[in-house]
Design a protein around this motif. Structure first.
Motif, short mmCIF file in Angstrom:
data_model
loop_
_atom_site.label_atom_id
_atom_site.label_comp_id
_atom_site.label_asym_id
_atom_site.label_seq_id
_atom_site.Cartn_x
_atom_site.Cartn_y
_atom_site.Cartn_z
N PRO A 56 0.83 -1.21 0.00
CA PRO A 56 0.00 0.00 0.00
C PRO A 56 0.87 1.26 0.00
N GLY A 57 0.61 2.14 -0.93
CA GLY A 57 1.40 3.36 -1.04
C GLY A 57 2.66 3.21 -1.86
N GLN B 199 -0.84 -10.47 2.45
CA GLN B 199 -2.04 -10.46 1.62
C GLN B 199 -1.74 -9.97 0.21
N GLU B 200 -0.80 -9.03 0.08
CA GLU B 200 -0.48 -8.50 -1.24
C GLU B 200 0.20 -9.54 -2.12
N HIS B 201 0.77 -10.60 -1.51
CA HIS B 201 1.44 -11.64 -2.29
C HIS B 201 0.48 -12.71 -2.79
N GLU B 202 -0.80 -12.62 -2.40
CA GLU B 202 -1.80 -13.57 -2.86
C GLU B 202 -2.51 -13.10 -4.12
N LYS B 203 -2.38 -11.81 -4.44
CA LYS B 203 -3.06 -11.28 -5.60
C LYS B 203 -2.38 -11.73 -6.89
N VAL B 204 -3.17 -12.15 -7.85
CA VAL B 204 -2.63 -12.53 -9.16
C VAL B 204 -2.34 -11.25 -9.94
N ILE B 205 -1.08 -11.04 -10.29
CA ILE B 205 -0.67 -9.84 -11.02
C ILE B 205 -0.79 -10.05 -12.53
N LEU B 206 -0.56 -11.26 -13.00
CA LEU B 206 -0.67 -11.57 -14.42
C LEU B 206 -1.12 -13.01 -14.57
N GLN B 207 -2.12 -13.22 -15.41
CA GLN B 207 -2.53 -14.58 -15.74
C GLN B 207 -2.70 -14.69 -17.25
#
Length: 416
Positions: free
Chosen positions: A271-272, A363-371
């Motif tokens: 965040p930020g 939590q930020e490491h669980e988000k899919v950035i590219l699929q």
């Protein structure tokens, strides 16, 4: 009055004023028919400044453009926002001020948006069409939720062409589907693989951050047939490295993929956090975009071209890894949840998430950035988000087409 009638009115004003300017020059020549030698003088006329639309009060013009920006959310109607930026300088300045980056708006408007990070809170849904005969790949912005056939149309974004060399493979990435030469003004970068197709490097034609150094390239040969413009310096800035681990277990385990984003700090996903954001193409040939007058600039300075981190990240760079699939006992294969965006089993299917530096995933490491995944014989979906740009995401996906020894395993996408 509709926007279409306004633009037609602008063209009419431009034509009438241009004819007046021509008559002024021609009349002077007629009056000067004598034995004396008289210097011909041409009085330049600025059609845009004399147009009634160019002289609109700034407050009224701002209100009109803000209403248009808010109403035209998706393509193809969004082309009207681009058209407004090409009317004159005052329209261009206000339009460029109102239109925000994809990180904030979640919209792709101008070509520079393809080099800027995507939205933070959602995935931009795109798809790639492959042409096996010409070895080309076209990236489109999806206009509908599902693209199940090759007849579906989207907004064209980028194009790439595969070029085989004795020791490596290059993918030249361009803004123009008809001119994919490295010497063109539409060239924005490339992807290069090693001989085995297990390691790749993404090169950007523009500096990703202040202080970036040019990477020496062994090959300076032109890929296309068009001549290089002297205003376009040859430059390769390394922005990412991709590696595929050899799958010595064969079908017993999925392959592993790592992406080291040299130009993006690891703190960008927090965040930020901020990632470098290009604001213009300072080194492009202005003649390469004749249909986009707002895209031209007399200056090639790189001042204020970037925002975000201004130097090479010192606290570590962002590392992406493929999300580990789960084994499905009934299907007897590895599965991933693509939320309906992938429908065909393929070794090319993957999801990338951020790899924690200290080994502790937040939590930020669980988000899919590219699929990326397959939905047809030559049709693939590509969804990306912040801090990746469309150019970086496209280059990463291109690496999945070229893997050789690492391509031993086929993963099956799960369905939620």
């Amino acid at each position: 009055m509709s926007l279409k009638s306004i633009i037609q009115d602008m063209k009419g004003d431009f034509g009438s004023i241009s004819r007046k300017g021509f008559e002024v020059k021609l009349g002077y020549g007629l009056r000067s028919r004598s034995h004396r030698v008289v210097q011909d003088v041409f009085v330049p006329v600025d059609a845009m400044r004399q147009s009634c639309w160019a002289n609109m009060p700034p407050e009224l013009l701002r209100d009109v453009l803000m209403r248009l920006e808010a109403s035209e959310n998706t393509w193809p109607p969004r082309k009207h926002v681009v058209a407004c930026a090409g009317v004159c300088r005052s329209w261009r300045d206000i339009t460029m001020e109102i239109v925000t980056t994809p990180e904030v708006s979640g919209k792709l408007t101008f070509p520079i948006a393809l080099k800027q990070p995507g939205p933070r809170d959602s995935l931009l849904q795109c798809f790639i069409k492959r042409n096996r005969a010409s070895q080309t790949y076209h990236l489109y912005l999806g206009l509908t939720q599902a693209h199940s056939t090759l007849s579906d149309n989207g907004k064209f974004l980028l194009a790439a062409r595969k070029c085989r060399r004795p020791t490596c493979t290059d993918y030249i990435i361009s803004l123009d589907a008809d001119d994919m030469s490295k010497g063109s003004g539409t060239y924005i970068g490339k992807l290069r693989s090693n001989f085995l197709g297990t390691k790749f490097t993404i090169y950007d034609a523009q500096p990703p951050h202040a202080g970036a150094t040019i990477t020496k390239s062994r090959s300076t040969r032109l890929v296309g047939s068009k001549q290089v413009s002297p205003r376009i310096p040859a430059a390769n800035y390394s922005v990412a490295h991709i590696s595929y681990e050899l799958n010595v277990l064969g079908s017993r385990g999925p392959r592993r993929m790592h992406c080291t984003m040299d130009a993006i700090p690891a703190s960008a996903i927090e965040p930020g956090g901020e990632a470098p954001t290009q604001t213009e193409f300072p080194l492009c040939n202005p003649d390469s975009f004749p249909s986009l007058p707002f895209f031209r600039s007399k200056s090639t300075r790189t001042d204020n071209v970037l925002s975000g981190p201004l130097t090479t990240p010192k606290d570590g760079v962002l590392v992406l890894k493929n999300k580990a699939p789960r084994w499905h006992e009934q299907l007897q294969c590895w599965c991933l949840n693509f939320r309906g965006r992938v429908t065909v089993a393929s070794v090319k299917n993957f999801q990338l998430v951020a790899s924690p530096e200290d080994g502790i995933a937040g939590q930020e490491h669980e988000k899919v950035i590219l699929q990326f995944g397959k939905v047809g014989k030559d049709l693939f979906t590509m969804d990306y988000r912040y801090p990746l740009s469309a150019f970086q995401a496209f280059a990463i996906c291109l690496s999945s087409f070229d893997t050789k020894i690492a391509s031993v395993f086929a993963a099956f996408p799960g369905v939620s």
